[in-house]
Design an enzyme around this catalytic site. Structure first.
Site, PDB file in Angstrom:
ATOM      1  N   HIS A  40      -1.416  -3.358   1.113  1.00  0.00           N
ATOM      2  CA  HIS A  40      -0.321  -2.431   0.837  1.00  0.00           C
ATOM      3  C   HIS A  40       0.678  -3.060  -0.145  1.00  0.00           C
ATOM      4  O   HIS A  40       1.149  -2.436  -1.070  1.00  0.00           O
ATOM      5  CB  HIS A  40       0.381  -2.082   2.159  1.00  0.00           C
ATOM      6  CG  HIS A  40       0.716  -3.284   3.008  1.00  0.00           C
ATOM      7  ND1 HIS A  40      -0.218  -4.238   3.332  1.00  0.00           N
ATOM      8  CD2 HIS A  40       1.880  -3.703   3.570  1.00  0.00           C
ATOM      9  CE1 HIS A  40       0.358  -5.178   4.069  1.00  0.00           C
ATOM     10  NE2 HIS A  40       1.623  -4.881   4.223  1.00  0.00           N
ATOM     11  N   ARG A  41       0.926  -4.350   0.054  1.00  0.00           N
ATOM     12  CA  ARG A  41       1.890  -5.070  -0.792  1.00  0.00           C
ATOM     13  C   ARG A  41       1.392  -5.140  -2.229  1.00  0.00           C
ATOM     14  O   ARG A  41       2.143  -4.942  -3.162  1.00  0.00           O
ATOM     15  CB  ARG A  41       2.094  -6.474  -0.199  1.00  0.00           C
ATOM     16  CG  ARG A  41       3.232  -7.279  -0.813  1.00  0.00           C
ATOM     17  CD  ARG A  41       3.707  -8.379   0.119  1.00  0.00           C
ATOM     18  NE  ARG A  41       4.292  -7.813   1.314  1.00  0.00           N
ATOM     19  CZ  ARG A  41       3.747  -7.919   2.532  1.00  0.00           C
ATOM     20  NH1 ARG A  41       2.634  -8.587   2.726  1.00  0.00           N
ATOM     21  NH2 ARG A  41       4.332  -7.342   3.559  1.00  0.00           N
TER      22      ARG A  41
ATOM     23  N   ASP B  68      10.307  -3.351   2.111  1.00  0.00           N
ATOM     24  CA  ASP B  68      10.266  -3.031   3.530  1.00  0.00           C
ATOM     25  C   ASP B  68       8.836  -2.612   3.835  1.00  0.00           C
ATOM     26  O   ASP B  68       8.262  -1.785   3.132  1.00  0.00           O
ATOM     27  CB  ASP B  68      11.240  -1.919   3.905  1.00  0.00           C
ATOM     28  CG  ASP B  68      11.345  -1.829   5.422  1.00  0.00           C
ATOM     29  OD1 ASP B  68      11.970  -2.727   6.021  1.00  0.00           O
ATOM     30  OD2 ASP B  68      10.750  -0.905   6.020  1.00  0.00           O
TER      31      ASP B  68
HETATM   32  P1  IMP Z   1       9.757  -6.245   7.091  1.00  0.00           P
HETATM   33  O1  IMP Z   1       9.361  -5.548   5.844  1.00  0.00           O
HETATM   34  O2  IMP Z   1      10.135  -7.668   6.847  1.00  0.00           O
HETATM   35  O3  IMP Z   1      10.737  -5.479   7.915  1.00  0.00           O
HETATM   36  O4  IMP Z   1       8.390  -6.380   7.883  1.00  0.00           O
HETATM   37  C1  IMP Z   1       8.147  -5.725   9.050  1.00  0.00           C
HETATM   38  C2  IMP Z   1       7.159  -6.426   9.915  1.00  0.00           C
HETATM   39  O5  IMP Z   1       5.893  -5.824   9.676  1.00  0.00           O
HETATM   40  C3  IMP Z   1       6.954  -7.910   9.700  1.00  0.00           C
HETATM   41  O6  IMP Z   1       7.798  -8.681  10.479  1.00  0.00           O
HETATM   42  C4  IMP Z   1       5.515  -8.093  10.146  1.00  0.00           C
HETATM   43  O7  IMP Z   1       5.475  -8.267  11.534  1.00  0.00           O
HETATM   44  C5  IMP Z   1       4.895  -6.771   9.777  1.00  0.00           C
HETATM   45  N1  IMP Z   1       4.236  -6.856   8.468  1.00  0.00           N
HETATM   46  C6  IMP Z   1       4.704  -6.450   7.264  1.00  0.00           C
HETATM   47  N2  IMP Z   1       3.814  -6.716   6.300  1.00  0.00           N
HETATM   48  C7  IMP Z   1       2.779  -7.315   6.917  1.00  0.00           C
HETATM   49  C8  IMP Z   1       1.561  -7.855   6.443  1.00  0.00           C
HETATM   50  O8  IMP Z   1       1.243  -7.879   5.245  1.00  0.00           O
HETATM   51  N3  IMP Z   1       0.763  -8.382   7.381  1.00  0.00           N
HETATM   52  C9  IMP Z   1       1.069  -8.398   8.706  1.00  0.00           C
HETATM   53  N4  IMP Z   1       2.191  -7.937   9.196  1.00  0.00           N
HETATM   54  C10 IMP Z   1       3.047  -7.395   8.304  1.00  0.00           C
END
Ligand code: IMP
Length: 186
Positions: free
Chosen positions: A167-168, A65
């Site tokens: 972050h990832r 997440d």
């Molecule tokens: P989730 O973890 O799929 O809920 O991600 C949440 C939202 O944050 C995603 O749909 C993106 O819009 C944004 N997001 C998450 N990680 C990234 C990234 O590495 N780059 C840009 N947007 C991100």
């Protein structure tokens, strides 16, 4: 057997695959629709989703997440980043930031791994700021708006920069380190 990564996001999968390769952790995508809980913490959301996913899949897996936390917006969109992106997009976020001088923001990633023994979470963050306009075509989501600390380019302008600083990557490296040791111990 490859480790399952629960995600419907091809960009996230590609980033994770490339980062985990260095640790010899091979992954396959798993697509299950898991309803997320509401919490301001990515780690808490990831942990709860992992528990629900394990009840369905009954196999070891991990998921992530992530969210963008903007200081001047008291952390918005945070764990609601996906929802906010689909409603407002980058244009909408820029509109909210119009005239705002303090553009500090951070991306947060929480990885949750689950197996029969329970859930482990690993987090990573990347500090930076929100650009004045969207720049670049690479990546996904808020990448065209995010300038990591120490750079002038957005993540969407420089995929290599994102791969190094994201972050990832930070969360995945912590996870991979722990997971490799666990596999060695058997
Ligand atoms: P989730 O973890 O799929 O809920 O991600 C949440 C939202 O944050 C995603 O749909 C993106 O819009 C944004 N997001 C998450 N990680 C990234 C990234 O590495 N780059 C840009 N947007 C991100």
């Amino acid at each position: 057997m490859n480790l399952l990564f629960l995600t419907g996001n091809q960009h996230k999968f590609a980033e994770a695959k490339s980062i985990l390769k260095a640790y010899d952790v091979k992954i396959s995508p798993l697509n299950l629709n898991i309803e997320e809980i509401r919490s301001e913490s990515c780690a808490r959301v990831a942990e709860a989703s992992a528990q629900s996913a394990y009840e369905r899949a009954r196999k070891p897996l991990f998921l992530e997440d992530a969210g963008l936390f903007v200081k001047a917006l008291n952390g918005f969109p945070g764990t609601y980043s996906s929802w906010a992106f689909s409603r407002l997009g980058n244009k909408g976020l820029l509109r909210l930031m119009r005239g705002v001088e303090n553009r500090s923001a951070k991306f947060v990633s929480a990885i949750a791994y689950v197996d029969s023994k329970g859930v482990r979470t690993f987090t990573g963050a990347c500090e930076g700021e929100i650009a004045l306009s969207a720049r670049g075509k690479k990546g996904f989501g808020y990448d065209p708006l995010f300038i990591p600390k120490g750079s002038r380019k957005t993540f969407a302008q420089d995929a290599e920069l994102k791969k190094q600083l994201s972050h990832r990557r930070k969360a995945l490296e912590k996870f991979a380190h722990w997971y490799s040791l666990k596999m060695k111990k058997g």
